[in-house]
Structures are given as C-alpha cells and as structure tokens.
Design an enzyme around this catalytic site. Structure first.
Site, mmCIF file in Angstrom:
data_model
loop_
_atom_site.group_PDB
_atom_site.id
_atom_site.type_symbol
_atom_site.label_atom_id
_atom_site.label_comp_id
_atom_site.label_asym_id
_atom_site.label_seq_id
_atom_site.Cartn_x
_atom_site.Cartn_y
_atom_site.Cartn_z
ATOM 1 N N PRO A 65 -2.833 4.743 2.762
ATOM 2 C CA PRO A 65 -4.130 5.319 2.414
ATOM 3 C C PRO A 65 -5.065 5.393 3.625
ATOM 4 O O PRO A 65 -5.104 4.473 4.447
ATOM 5 C CB PRO A 65 -4.685 4.348 1.366
ATOM 6 C CG PRO A 65 -3.493 3.617 0.836
ATOM 7 C CD PRO A 65 -2.517 3.552 1.965
ATOM 8 N N CYS A 72 2.216 1.797 -3.937
ATOM 9 C CA CYS A 72 1.282 1.981 -5.059
ATOM 10 C C CYS A 72 0.281 3.113 -4.848
ATOM 11 O O CYS A 72 -0.502 3.401 -5.741
ATOM 12 C CB CYS A 72 0.534 0.672 -5.339
ATOM 13 S SG CYS A 72 -0.637 0.215 -4.051
ATOM 14 N N HIS A 73 0.282 3.772 -3.699
ATOM 15 C CA HIS A 73 -0.748 4.782 -3.428
ATOM 16 C C HIS A 73 -0.440 6.105 -4.120
ATOM 17 O O HIS A 73 -1.171 6.530 -5.007
ATOM 18 C CB HIS A 73 -0.907 4.955 -1.919
ATOM 19 C CG HIS A 73 -2.052 5.823 -1.523
ATOM 20 N ND1 HIS A 73 -3.316 5.647 -2.010
ATOM 21 C CD2 HIS A 73 -2.126 6.873 -0.675
ATOM 22 C CE1 HIS A 73 -4.121 6.548 -1.479
ATOM 23 N NE2 HIS A 73 -3.428 7.305 -0.672
ATOM 24 N N PHE A 74 0.628 6.753 -3.728
ATOM 25 C CA PHE A 74 1.064 7.990 -4.373
ATOM 26 C C PHE A 74 2.514 7.806 -4.804
ATOM 27 O O PHE A 74 3.350 7.402 -4.002
ATOM 28 C CB PHE A 74 0.986 9.188 -3.427
ATOM 29 C CG PHE A 74 -0.403 9.572 -3.022
ATOM 30 C CD1 PHE A 74 -1.336 9.936 -3.964
ATOM 31 C CD2 PHE A 74 -0.766 9.572 -1.690
ATOM 32 C CE1 PHE A 74 -2.617 10.294 -3.587
ATOM 33 C CE2 PHE A 74 -2.041 9.930 -1.303
ATOM 34 C CZ PHE A 74 -2.975 10.289 -2.252
ATOM 35 N N PHE A 99 0.820 -1.220 0.000
ATOM 36 C CA PHE A 99 0.000 0.000 0.000
ATOM 37 C C PHE A 99 0.847 1.262 0.000
ATOM 38 O O PHE A 99 0.364 2.327 -0.373
ATOM 39 C CB PHE A 99 -0.983 0.001 1.177
ATOM 40 C CG PHE A 99 -0.361 -0.302 2.501
ATOM 41 C CD1 PHE A 99 0.284 0.674 3.228
ATOM 42 C CD2 PHE A 99 -0.422 -1.584 3.018
ATOM 43 C CE1 PHE A 99 0.862 0.391 4.449
ATOM 44 C CE2 PHE A 99 0.140 -1.882 4.244
ATOM 45 C CZ PHE A 99 0.788 -0.891 4.962
#
Length: 133
Positions: A88, A79-81, A76
């Site tokens: 997230p 791959c989030h920002f 997480f």
C-alpha cells in the site's frame, strides 16, 4: 556528523531506545522515549540504512537511503488487494517517515519526555498521491 550506515541490529537498538548502540558514544547518556522510537512488530518497515550523508542531497542538507526486505507472505501484501500483491502506498509513505526518523535522531533531535512526538506541522497540508503500481 560523518557519512554512516546502519544494519538491522543497529536499528533494533533504536527500536529499544538505545541510540548509543546505533550512533555511538555521543549518545551514551541518551534514551529514546517510547513515542519517539523506531516502530517494530508489524510496523517494522525498514531493515537497514545503506547510507546517511549529512551534507548530501540536492541542497546539501542531507540524504538518507534505507531498504526494506519484502517477502511474499508479508501481512500488507496478503491483505491489501486480493490477487494483486502490492505494498500500500500509505505504507511506502510510512517507510519514508521511519527513514527520516533515523536521520533526525542521528542529528540529535531526541528529547526524553513522554509527551514529545514526531508529527506533521499543524495546518501544513501533506499531499500523498498513490498512482497504482
């Protein structure tokens, strides 16, 4: 109920559907059906419960505190920002839901039926505000 804590091995027993191995002999004849189990795999979002206080909290209705181990290569974060490794907000919310699941199961809210779920109350809005870091 007494004040308790649970390590990762105990939570793994909840993931396997075996509450007696986590909570003790009062749950000896109980199995947790698949839909009510604590999620594992990529959704393994809590690693330990450091305190469960049945009469704790502001109103004496109980308090639970869990912890999650966060690593720089967690899916997480990568791959989030792009170039901004932050968990997230929706996953933080889900961590809270997993923690609450442990508490209600310890209170005995387990029913061995495949159609039972822990879900929000229909028509009662939940507000989730993600305000940045």
């Amino acid at each position: 109920m007494a004040a308790e804590s649970y390590d990762e091995a105990a939570l793994d027993q909840l993931r396997a559907g075996n509450p007696a191995a986590c909570f003790g002999s009062p749950f000896a004849d109980v199995r947790i059906p698949e839909p009510l189990r604590l999620p594992g795999g990529r959704m393994r979002l809590i690693n330990r419960v450091v305190s469960l206080e049945p009469q704790g909290g502001r109103f004496g209705l109980g308090r639970i505190r869990a912890e999650a181990d966060i690593h720089p290569n967690d899916w997480f974060l990568t791959c989030h920002f792009v170039d901004d490794m932050v968990m997230p907000g929706t996953l933080m919310y889900e961590c809270c839901a997993h923690t609450l699941r442990v508490m209600v199961q310890r209170m005995g809210w387990i029913l061995d039926r495949p159609d039972v779920r822990y879900e929000p109350v229909p028509d009662v809005a939940a507000i989730l505000k993600c305000r940045g870091r």
